[in-house]
Enzyme design. Structure first.
Site, PDB file in Angstrom:
ATOM      1  N   ARG A  65       2.576   7.971  27.860  1.00  0.00           N
ATOM      2  CA  ARG A  65       1.869   8.661  26.777  1.00  0.00           C
ATOM      3  C   ARG A  65       1.478   9.990  27.273  1.00  0.00           C
ATOM      4  O   ARG A  65       1.661  11.240  26.794  1.00  0.00           O
ATOM      5  CB  ARG A  65       0.619   7.820  26.190  1.00  0.00           C
ATOM      6  N   TYR A 118       8.326  25.998   6.553  1.00  0.00           N
ATOM      7  CA  TYR A 118       8.997  24.551   6.332  1.00  0.00           C
ATOM      8  C   TYR A 118       7.927  23.974   5.490  1.00  0.00           C
ATOM      9  O   TYR A 118       6.617  24.011   5.879  1.00  0.00           O
ATOM     10  CB  TYR A 118       9.360  23.716   7.548  1.00  0.00           C
ATOM     11  N   ASP A 188       8.097  29.129  15.430  1.00  0.00           N
ATOM     12  CA  ASP A 188       8.953  27.946  15.207  1.00  0.00           C
ATOM     13  C   ASP A 188      10.321  28.761  15.329  1.00  0.00           C
ATOM     14  O   ASP A 188      10.778  29.227  14.451  1.00  0.00           O
ATOM     15  CB  ASP A 188       8.827  27.311  13.796  1.00  0.00           C
ATOM     16  N   LYS A 213      17.066  19.056  15.106  1.00  0.00           N
ATOM     17  CA  LYS A 213      18.007  19.863  14.477  1.00  0.00           C
ATOM     18  C   LYS A 213      19.033  20.149  15.425  1.00  0.00           C
ATOM     19  O   LYS A 213      19.884  19.318  15.969  1.00  0.00           O
ATOM     20  CB  LYS A 213      17.310  20.952  13.751  1.00  0.00           C
TER      21      LYS A 213
HETATM   22  N1  PLP Z   1      10.203  23.245  11.611  1.00  0.00           N
HETATM   23  C1  PLP Z   1      11.371  23.310  10.756  1.00  0.00           C
HETATM   24  C2  PLP Z   1      11.908  24.800  10.739  1.00  0.00           C
HETATM   25  C3  PLP Z   1      12.023  22.379  10.257  1.00  0.00           C
HETATM   26  O1  PLP Z   1      12.980  22.593   9.311  1.00  0.00           O
HETATM   27  C4  PLP Z   1      11.466  21.107  10.065  1.00  0.00           C
HETATM   28  C5  PLP Z   1      11.973  19.883   9.406  1.00  0.00           C
HETATM   29  O2  PLP Z   1      12.614  20.060   8.501  1.00  0.00           O
HETATM   30  C6  PLP Z   1      10.577  20.779  10.879  1.00  0.00           C
HETATM   31  C7  PLP Z   1       9.858  21.965  11.763  1.00  0.00           C
HETATM   32  C8  PLP Z   1       9.876  19.368  11.344  1.00  0.00           C
HETATM   33  O3  PLP Z   1      10.609  18.795  12.293  1.00  0.00           O
HETATM   34  P1  PLP Z   1      10.726  17.306  12.096  1.00  0.00           P
HETATM   35  O4  PLP Z   1      11.616  16.920  11.148  1.00  0.00           O
HETATM   36  O5  PLP Z   1      11.716  16.777  13.428  1.00  0.00           O
HETATM   37  O6  PLP Z   1       9.441  16.556  12.320  1.00  0.00           O
END
Ligand code: PLP
Length: 398
Positions: A65, A118, A188, A213
């Site tokens: 962990r 998001y 992000d 992604k």
């Molecule tokens: N950040 C962005 C820009 C996203 O599009 C997403 C999910 O679609 C996330 C974070 C969250 O990622 P996860 O689905 O791997 O938790």
């Protein structure tokens, strides 16, 4: 974790870093692909060694962990690609975002966001953090950022290009303003990837990703990552990941390491096709707007041209006929699959208002441009003409 030597007087290209960054063949076995180390704990041999490792006097793994050798390779590769000192792997993008913010913020602090986020991130910042006494202030334009900063602002949070209307935030300007007020910037970089934008080089302090992604790229692994200075990552690991238990599994880390090796090639192919598709759709009779930073009419085009080396594989369309047109268009697609997520080899399309952003309060959703006619398209690595044929035939069926 080091990598092969490089004597040339220029930094490695992103394609080379994606293959070799942060890894060398496994010392014990010579394995080129990092072994998946599935142990939960690690022998430290004797009492004194245990004390030294737990106090940090001596390096060494203790418990998966906290850190794991396979995950450590993924972290080292991402640090190399983003140009950061260190990285921390997480179980998902949301684990990376929520653990990073919880490690950085305390009751009484506040966080300011710029532009659209998001839906899941919007939920953490707009609802979870306020429940813990951390207020959020959200501005749409960077011009309003300075006025939104308070003496309690510790973090400015941005996503660029932003999900799903591809809003662009000027990272260098965000960092300049945030630093003037003594705050740090968390960005992000999921949509751009380090292949197209390197936020740390523009002054951002911590980069986070949904590794699910483009990093995975094949829609078969879930993960997240945070990258920054060694000090910041120590805090994110100890006060975030270790306490919340949001650690990345070594199995997923192995898939993400494999995904990284081809990421620059995939991102280049997706971006080139997305540009073609955006240009084809721009001005189409059934569509009132195409949101893609590669189009000169996009409000963030100039900033994107400065901070991105291509405009990415994701675009969104505003259907003139609203939700019913979006529904007919999506149901008529045959090659493009209806699904959430982005950045896969396969092209995917979804209706954000009823899927990814359905939990966002309607007023915030509409203000962010997530209208009932919006369709998001994540362009895969199929041959662009085949995708255009599919999109064209689906548009005739509205
Ligand atoms: N950040 C962005 C820009 C996203 O599009 C997403 C999910 O679609 C996330 C974070 C969250 O990622 P996860 O689905 O791997 O938790």
């Amino acid at each position: 974790m080091s990598m092969k030597k490089h004597d040339a007087h220029r930094p490695f290209h992103v394609r080379t870093l994606a293959v070799h960054g942060g890894q060398t063949p496994d010392e014990a076995t010579g394995a080129i692909a990092p072994p998946i180390v599935t142990t939960s704990s690690y022998s430290y041999g004797d009492f004194d060694n245990g004390v030294d490792r737990f106090t940090g006097e001596k390096p060494g793994f203790l418990y998966s962990r906290f850190a794991n050798p396979t995950v450590a390779v993924f972290e080292a590769k991402m640090a190399a690609l983003e140009g950061g000192e260190a990285a921390v792997g997480f179980a998902s993008g949301m684990a990376a975002i929520s653990s990073t913010l919880l490690a950085l913020l305390s009751a009484g602090d506040d966080i300011v966001t710029v532009g659209t986020l998001y839906g899941g991130t919007q939920g953490v910042i707009g609802s979870l953090l306020p429940r813990l006494g951390i207020q959020s202030n959200q501005v749409s334009r960077i011009e309003d950022l300075a006025a939104a900063m308070t003496p309690c602002t510790q973090v400015v949070y941005v996503e660029t290009p932003a999900n799903p209307v591809l809003g662009i935030v000027d990272l260098a300007e965000t960092a300049r303003i945030a630093h003037e007020f003594g705050a740090i910037v968390v960005a992000d970089n999921t949509f751009a990837t380090p292949c197209l934008t390197q936020p740390l080089a523009l002054g951002v302090d911590i980069v986070v990703h949904s590794a699910t992604k483009f990093i995975s790229g094949h829609g078969d692994a879930t993960g997240g990552i945070a990258v920054g200075t060694a000090d910041a990552m120590r805090k994110v690991r100890q006060a975030g990941m270790m306490q919340l238990g949001s650690c990345l599994s070594p199995h997923d880390a192995s898939m993400l390491i494999r995904g990284l090796k081809t990421m620059p090639l995939r991102v280049e192919a997706s971006s080139a096709s997305a540009q073609r598709i955006a240009e084809f759709l721009d001005g189409h009779d059934a569509i009132s707007a195409v949101h893609y930073p590669g189009l000169p009419g996009h409000p963030g085009h100039d900033v994107a041209a400065r901070q991105m080396s291509a405009f990415g594989g994701i675009l969104s369309l505003e259907m003139k006929g609203g939700r019913s047109a979006a529904r007919s268009f999506l149901d008529a697609l045959t090659l493009v699959t209806q699904a959430v997520s982005v950045g896969d080899t396969d092209s995917l399309a979804c209706h954000p208002a009823t899927t990814t952003h359905s939990a966002v309060p309607t007023d915030i959703r509409k203000k962010s441009g997530v209208t009932d006619g919006l369709v998001r398209l994540s362009v895969g690595i199929e041959f662009a003409d085949d995708l255009l044929d599919d999109i064209q035939q689906a548009l005739t069926q509205i």
